[in-house]
Design a protein around this motif. Structure first.
Motif, PDB file in Angstrom:
ATOM      1  N   VAL A   9      47.149 -59.232  36.781  1.00 65.64           N
ATOM      2  CA  VAL A   9      46.120 -58.787  35.851  1.00 65.64           C
ATOM      3  C   VAL A   9      45.321 -60.008  35.412  1.00 65.64           C
ATOM      4  O   VAL A   9      45.913 -61.029  35.045  1.00 65.64           O
ATOM      5  CB  VAL A   9      46.743 -58.124  34.592  1.00 65.64           C
ATOM      6  N   LEU A  10      44.006 -59.906  35.439  1.00 67.15           N
ATOM      7  CA  LEU A  10      43.147 -60.963  34.924  1.00 67.15           C
ATOM      8  C   LEU A  10      42.207 -60.348  33.902  1.00 67.15           C
ATOM      9  O   LEU A  10      41.507 -59.370  34.194  1.00 67.15           O
ATOM     10  CB  LEU A  10      42.326 -61.615  36.041  1.00 67.15           C
ATOM     11  N   GLU A  11      42.204 -60.904  32.698  1.00 62.51           N
ATOM     12  CA  GLU A  11      41.319 -60.439  31.638  1.00 62.51           C
ATOM     13  C   GLU A  11      40.328 -61.539  31.295  1.00 62.51           C
ATOM     14  O   GLU A  11      40.725 -62.699  31.142  1.00 62.51           O
ATOM     15  CB  GLU A  11      42.145 -60.085  30.399  1.00 62.51           C
ATOM     16  N   GLU A  12      39.066 -61.177  31.181  1.00 67.49           N
ATOM     17  CA  GLU A  12      38.030 -62.117  30.778  1.00 67.49           C
ATOM     18  C   GLU A  12      37.306 -61.543  29.561  1.00 67.49           C
ATOM     19  O   GLU A  12      36.686 -60.485  29.654  1.00 67.49           O
ATOM     20  CB  GLU A  12      37.046 -62.360  31.913  1.00 67.49           C
ATOM     21  N   THR A  13      37.404 -62.234  28.448  1.00 65.09           N
ATOM     22  CA  THR A  13      36.736 -61.804  27.224  1.00 65.09           C
ATOM     23  C   THR A  13      35.399 -62.527  27.130  1.00 65.09           C
ATOM     24  O   THR A  13      35.355 -63.760  27.093  1.00 65.09           O
ATOM     25  CB  THR A  13      37.599 -62.118  25.990  1.00 65.09           C
ATOM     26  N   THR A  14      34.313 -61.749  27.108  1.00 65.15           N
ATOM     27  CA  THR A  14      32.976 -62.334  27.087  1.00 65.15           C
ATOM     28  C   THR A  14      32.318 -62.256  25.713  1.00 65.15           C
ATOM     29  O   THR A  14      31.279 -62.873  25.496  1.00 65.15           O
ATOM     30  CB  THR A  14      32.073 -61.645  28.126  1.00 65.15           C
ATOM     31  N   ALA A  15      32.907 -61.485  24.791  1.00 65.38           N
ATOM     32  CA  ALA A  15      32.396 -61.410  23.420  1.00 65.38           C
ATOM     33  C   ALA A  15      33.566 -61.144  22.487  1.00 65.38           C
ATOM     34  O   ALA A  15      34.501 -60.426  22.829  1.00 65.38           O
ATOM     35  CB  ALA A  15      31.350 -60.312  23.281  1.00 65.38           C
ATOM     36  N   GLU A  16      33.503 -61.738  21.311  1.00 70.95           N
ATOM     37  CA  GLU A  16      34.538 -61.557  20.294  1.00 70.95           C
ATOM     38  C   GLU A  16      33.868 -61.710  18.939  1.00 70.95           C
ATOM     39  O   GLU A  16      33.054 -62.622  18.730  1.00 70.95           O
ATOM     40  CB  GLU A  16      35.650 -62.597  20.463  1.00 70.95           C
ATOM     41  N   GLY A  17      34.178 -60.798  18.023  1.00 69.29           N
ATOM     42  CA  GLY A  17      33.583 -60.888  16.692  1.00 69.29           C
ATOM     43  C   GLY A  17      32.071 -60.742  16.699  1.00 69.29           C
ATOM     44  O   GLY A  17      31.378 -61.282  15.843  1.00 69.29           O
ATOM     45  N   GLY A  18      31.550 -60.033  17.704  1.00 67.67           N
ATOM     46  CA  GLY A  18      30.111 -59.829  17.784  1.00 67.67           C
ATOM     47  C   GLY A  18      29.349 -61.022  18.326  1.00 67.67           C
ATOM     48  O   GLY A  18      28.122 -61.038  18.295  1.00 67.67           O
ATOM     49  N   ARG A  19      30.079 -62.020  18.830  1.00 65.54           N
ATOM     50  CA  ARG A  19      29.428 -63.222  19.365  1.00 65.54           C
ATOM     51  C   ARG A  19      29.871 -63.451  20.803  1.00 65.54           C
ATOM     52  O   ARG A  19      30.999 -63.136  21.168  1.00 65.54           O
ATOM     53  CB  ARG A  19      29.797 -64.439  18.540  1.00 65.54           C
ATOM     54  N   PRO A  20      28.989 -64.043  21.599  1.00 68.93           N
ATOM     55  CA  PRO A  20      29.381 -64.324  22.984  1.00 68.93           C
ATOM     56  C   PRO A  20      30.477 -65.374  23.056  1.00 68.93           C
ATOM     57  O   PRO A  20      30.583 -66.251  22.199  1.00 68.93           O
ATOM     58  CB  PRO A  20      28.096 -64.831  23.633  1.00 68.93           C
ATOM     59  N   ARG A  26      39.766 -66.572  29.573  1.00 68.57           N
ATOM     60  CA  ARG A  26      40.538 -65.988  30.680  1.00 68.57           C
ATOM     61  C   ARG A  26      42.030 -65.986  30.365  1.00 68.57           C
ATOM     62  O   ARG A  26      42.580 -67.002  29.950  1.00 68.57           O
ATOM     63  CB  ARG A  26      40.307 -66.780  31.955  1.00 68.57           C
ATOM     64  N   VAL A  27      42.678 -64.841  30.613  1.00 65.75           N
ATOM     65  CA  VAL A  27      44.128 -64.726  30.533  1.00 65.75           C
ATOM     66  C   VAL A  27      44.594 -64.022  31.806  1.00 65.75           C
ATOM     67  O   VAL A  27      44.042 -62.990  32.187  1.00 65.75           O
ATOM     68  CB  VAL A  27      44.600 -63.929  29.296  1.00 65.75           C
ATOM     69  N   ALA A  28      45.600 -64.600  32.450  1.00 69.26           N
ATOM     70  CA  ALA A  28      46.172 -64.016  33.672  1.00 69.26           C
ATOM     71  C   ALA A  28      47.622 -63.657  33.429  1.00 69.26           C
ATOM     72  O   ALA A  28      48.320 -64.324  32.652  1.00 69.26           O
ATOM     73  CB  ALA A  28      46.065 -65.021  34.820  1.00 69.26           C
ATOM     74  N   PHE A  29      48.071 -62.630  34.123  1.00 68.89           N
ATOM     75  CA  PHE A  29      49.468 -62.193  34.055  1.00 68.89           C
ATOM     76  C   PHE A  29      49.906 -61.791  35.457  1.00 68.89           C
ATOM     77  O   PHE A  29      49.195 -61.050  36.132  1.00 68.89           O
ATOM     78  CB  PHE A  29      49.615 -61.003  33.106  1.00 68.89           C
ATOM     79  N   VAL A  30      51.044 -62.301  35.882  1.00 68.45           N
ATOM     80  CA  VAL A  30      51.629 -61.911  37.159  1.00 68.45           C
ATOM     81  C   VAL A  30      53.090 -61.586  36.914  1.00 68.45           C
ATOM     82  O   VAL A  30      53.804 -62.342  36.236  1.00 68.45           O
ATOM     83  CB  VAL A  30      51.490 -63.018  38.223  1.00 68.45           C
TER      84      VAL A  30
END
Length: 183
Positions: A9-20, A26-30
């Protein structure tokens, strides 16, 4: 070691708290879903032979995969062991709380701290949170985070799901003062 499946699983957060968030966080899980080496044996007093036969190979299998999946230098890391309903939490702990397992990850990331961990027993599809901390200094607050995981068909009652998580940074938009400011 009998591996039924490997999950990435790869997660990429491009916005947080209404800001870019730039670059994206990036967080990865195997994880590997394996047959519980102690399944069907009743209470096993000495877990050593199962650890020796499984832990190092398991670490060697998934540590390089999570680093590769992340695609960036690892700054935070953690581990998980979820045992199926027919197993003991000690079975899950036995495989991840040994240098035979963890040193593969520490070497792959040049880490120097202990890996934070979650271990629990649950049915297939159980949700669990993998704790992550900074890979060289567990007191760096910005890197204290969790990654929520759920694998729909694992672990089966006689299986263990063993996973590693990695983050390329601390929490997106983190702004807590350093621990040293309170000491």
């Amino acid at each position: 070691m009998n591996v039924r499946k490997i999950i990435s699983v790869l997660e990429e957060t491009t916005a947080e708290g209404g800001r870019p968030v730039n670059p994206a966080a990036r967080v990865a899980f195997v994880a590997a879903v394996i047959e519980n080496p102690w399944a069907g044996q009743g209470f096993v007093e000495d877990l050593g032979p199962g650890i020796d036969a499984t832990a190092s190979d398991l670490g060697a299998l998934i540590a390089p995969r999570v680093v590769e999946l992340l695609g960036a230098p690892v700054e935070a890391y953690g581990k998980a062991a979820i045992v199926g309903l027919n197993g003991e939490i000690e079975h899950a702990s036995a495989l991840i709380h040994t240098l035979k397992f963890g040193d593969h990850y520490r070497k792959a990331t040049s880490a120097s701290t202990l890996l934070p961990a979650v271990e629990k027993r649950g049915p297939a599809g159980v949700t669990f949170d993998v704790p992550l901390k900074h890979f060289t200094d567990a007191t760096i607050r910005s890197h204290h985070q969790t990654f929520e995981v759920r694998v729909a068909d694992a672990p089966h009652p006689d299986e263990i799901l063993i996973g590693l998580a990695a983050a390329a940074q601390g929490r997106p938009q983190q702004r807590l003062a350093a621990l040293s400011t309170e000491q």
